[in-house]
Design an enzyme around this catalytic site. Structure first.
Site, PDB file in Angstrom:
ATOM      1  CB  CYS A 189     -35.000  10.457  37.525  1.00  0.00           C
ATOM      2  SG  CYS A 189     -35.624   8.813  37.278  1.00  0.00           S
ATOM      3  CG  HIS A 193     -41.378  16.513  44.852  1.00  0.00           C
ATOM      4  ND1 HIS A 193     -41.364  15.670  45.937  1.00  0.00           N
ATOM      5  CD2 HIS A 193     -40.393  16.073  44.034  1.00  0.00           C
ATOM      6  CE1 HIS A 193     -40.408  14.766  45.804  1.00  0.00           C
ATOM      7  NE2 HIS A 193     -39.796  14.979  44.638  1.00  0.00           N
ATOM      8  CD  GLU A 234     -37.630   9.766  44.778  1.00  0.00           C
ATOM      9  OE1 GLU A 234     -38.415  10.112  43.892  1.00  0.00           O
ATOM     10  OE2 GLU A 234     -36.482  10.187  44.861  1.00  0.00           O
ATOM     11  CD  GLU A 290     -29.243  12.056  35.416  1.00  0.00           C
ATOM     12  OE1 GLU A 290     -29.335  10.855  35.084  1.00  0.00           O
ATOM     13  OE2 GLU A 290     -29.888  12.554  36.354  1.00  0.00           O
ATOM     14  CD  GLU A 329     -39.882  12.071  42.726  1.00  0.00           C
ATOM     15  OE1 GLU A 329     -38.930  12.728  43.133  1.00  0.00           O
ATOM     16  OE2 GLU A 329     -39.814  11.268  41.770  1.00  0.00           O
ATOM     17  CG  HIS A 363     -36.509  13.759  47.771  1.00  0.00           C
ATOM     18  ND1 HIS A 363     -35.668  14.367  46.873  1.00  0.00           N
ATOM     19  CD2 HIS A 363     -37.484  13.194  47.031  1.00  0.00           C
ATOM     20  CE1 HIS A 363     -36.117  14.156  45.640  1.00  0.00           C
ATOM     21  NE2 HIS A 363     -37.215  13.452  45.718  1.00  0.00           N
ATOM     22  CG  HIS A 380     -36.957  16.679  41.221  1.00  0.00           C
ATOM     23  ND1 HIS A 380     -35.794  15.969  41.454  1.00  0.00           N
ATOM     24  CD2 HIS A 380     -37.942  16.027  41.869  1.00  0.00           C
ATOM     25  CE1 HIS A 380     -36.077  14.932  42.221  1.00  0.00           C
ATOM     26  NE2 HIS A 380     -37.369  14.940  42.485  1.00  0.00           N
TER      27      HIS A 380
END
Length: 164
Positions: free
Chosen positions: A53, A18, A99, A73, A101, A12, A55
């Site tokens: 959200c 990514h 970001e 979360e 992405e 980031h 990764h």
């Protein structure tokens, strides 16, 4: 396709493209579960966004990562279906992080009571599609930049039960 790996913050900070995912959870009324990101998040803190959200870890499948992150979360997991993917780029003026992405968007249904992790989620609420769309227009500064793009694509391509 994964071609390498990087830590979350370096990716980031440098704005490297990514893999990432965003989850949309709806209930039987057609409401979407939104979260306000915790104030301590490293970027886009305290903004409203989609349900969850994250990764994938190196070598981790996107759906597996999404199920893991939803549990971390919100304290629940459900079957997730991939809807679509898109690439976006957004800069956070406060953190100076970027970001960039390739975002996989997944959807699931849940009618229980979420158990949000306060380190990740500052608040949550269920919202009807029309209310989300009106608020995105009147107060775009309340939301993460990816959520606005994601919501436009989601509502353009899917008819939800209970939509107003």
């Amino acid at each position: 396709n994964e071609i390498g790996s990087s830590g979350k913050l370096p990716a980031h900070r440098d704005g490297k493209l990514h893999r990432a995912f965003s989850i949309l959870i709806t209930n039987r009324e057609g409401e979407l579960l939104l979260q306000r990101r915790a104030g301590g998040k490293y970027h886009f803190a305290s903004l409203w966004s989609n349900t969850c959200c994250g990764h994938p870890r190196p070598g981790e499948a996107t759906r597996t990562a999404a199920e893991r992150r939803l549990q971390e979360e919100f304290g629940f997991t459900v079957a997730l279906k991939k809807l679509f993917a898109f690439q976006y780029r957004a800069e956070d003026a406060n953190s100076e992080l970027i970001e960039n992405e390739y975002l996989h968007v997944l959807h699931g249904y849940f009618d229980g009571e979420p158990r949000p992790n306060p380190d990740e989620i500052g608040a949550y609420r269920w919202m009807r599609p029309g209310n989300i769309q009106r608020t995105l227009i009147s107060r775009p500064d309340w939301f993460t930049p990816w959520f606005a793009e994601l919501a436009d694509m989601y509502y353009a391509g899917f008819a939800l039960p209970g939509a107003d």
